[in-house]
Design an enzyme around this catalytic site. Sequence first.
Site, mmCIF file in Angstrom:
data_model
loop_
_atom_site.group_PDB
_atom_site.id
_atom_site.type_symbol
_atom_site.label_atom_id
_atom_site.label_comp_id
_atom_site.label_asym_id
_atom_site.label_seq_id
_atom_site.Cartn_x
_atom_site.Cartn_y
_atom_site.Cartn_z
ATOM 1 C CG HIS A 11 23.790 -33.950 21.497
ATOM 2 N ND1 HIS A 11 24.500 -34.546 20.480
ATOM 3 C CD2 HIS A 11 24.425 -32.766 21.744
ATOM 4 C CE1 HIS A 11 25.507 -33.773 20.121
ATOM 5 N NE2 HIS A 11 25.495 -32.685 20.881
ATOM 6 C CD GLU A 89 27.691 -26.928 22.354
ATOM 7 O OE1 GLU A 89 27.718 -26.296 23.427
ATOM 8 O OE2 GLU A 89 28.270 -28.024 22.185
#
Length: 270
Positions: A11, A89
């Site tokens: 990202h 994550e």
Amino acid sequence: MTRFALTVVRHGETRFNKEKIIQGQGVDEPLSETGFKQAAAAGLFLNNVKFTHVFSSDLTRTKQTMHGILEKSMFCKDMTVKYDSRLRERKYGVAEGRALAELRALAKAAGEEVPTFTPPGGETLDQVKMRGKDFFEFLCQLILKEADQKEQFSQGVPGRSLETSLAEIFPLGRNCGSEFNSHDGTAGLVASVLVVSHGAYMRSLFSYFLTDLKCSLPATLSKSELMLVSPNTGMSLFIINFEEGREVKPTVQCICMNLKDHLNGMTETR
């Protein structure tokens, strides 16, 4: 033989990335201004690539990055993104929302080092690895099933094979050699998959490729580089190959790792 391409992108930058604050899963920060610019740059870099499947973590920073990539695409603007919590994550428990320096202090107090240290309430590296393995095996089964139902996903893309659109921007020639080109009798790609995920998760997934699946690396890439966290919107490309006996593990070939050519000319925030 069944082969597909897997492009994995981290990202874009968030404010907490810049300030070195742990986000994990519990702190759902949006992209910063720099992060949106990085996502747009990634989209321009990938705009001629024909993806057949797109997956993203369901956290805000990855969703926004995927949107920034797809809105620049020549072929994939209207694709449905599949959001998958297995791409999130690593969970950092009590360290989420705290400075990286505090995580290091917690690790030191426990006689350990980052990243092997697991904060209270966090995921172990093995747990993150198993999430990655679970997603990858799901993806492989999906591609194999669809490949059995269709001869080529690239039909309907006039004059553009899946290989060609990737070869225009990734260093396929030197690193992949003739194995990537279908002109020598090697089967063409049946799919080209885009995944947007997170730094620590990607490092764990790539470690799984290297350790468990014996991923081959380009000559220019050392094994130690696999342990580095990708820069924001860094891109990694793998070719996944299944021989006829599909019950065996696939072979994985790394074409490039943490590529950031698209950020050239941008002012990177460290």
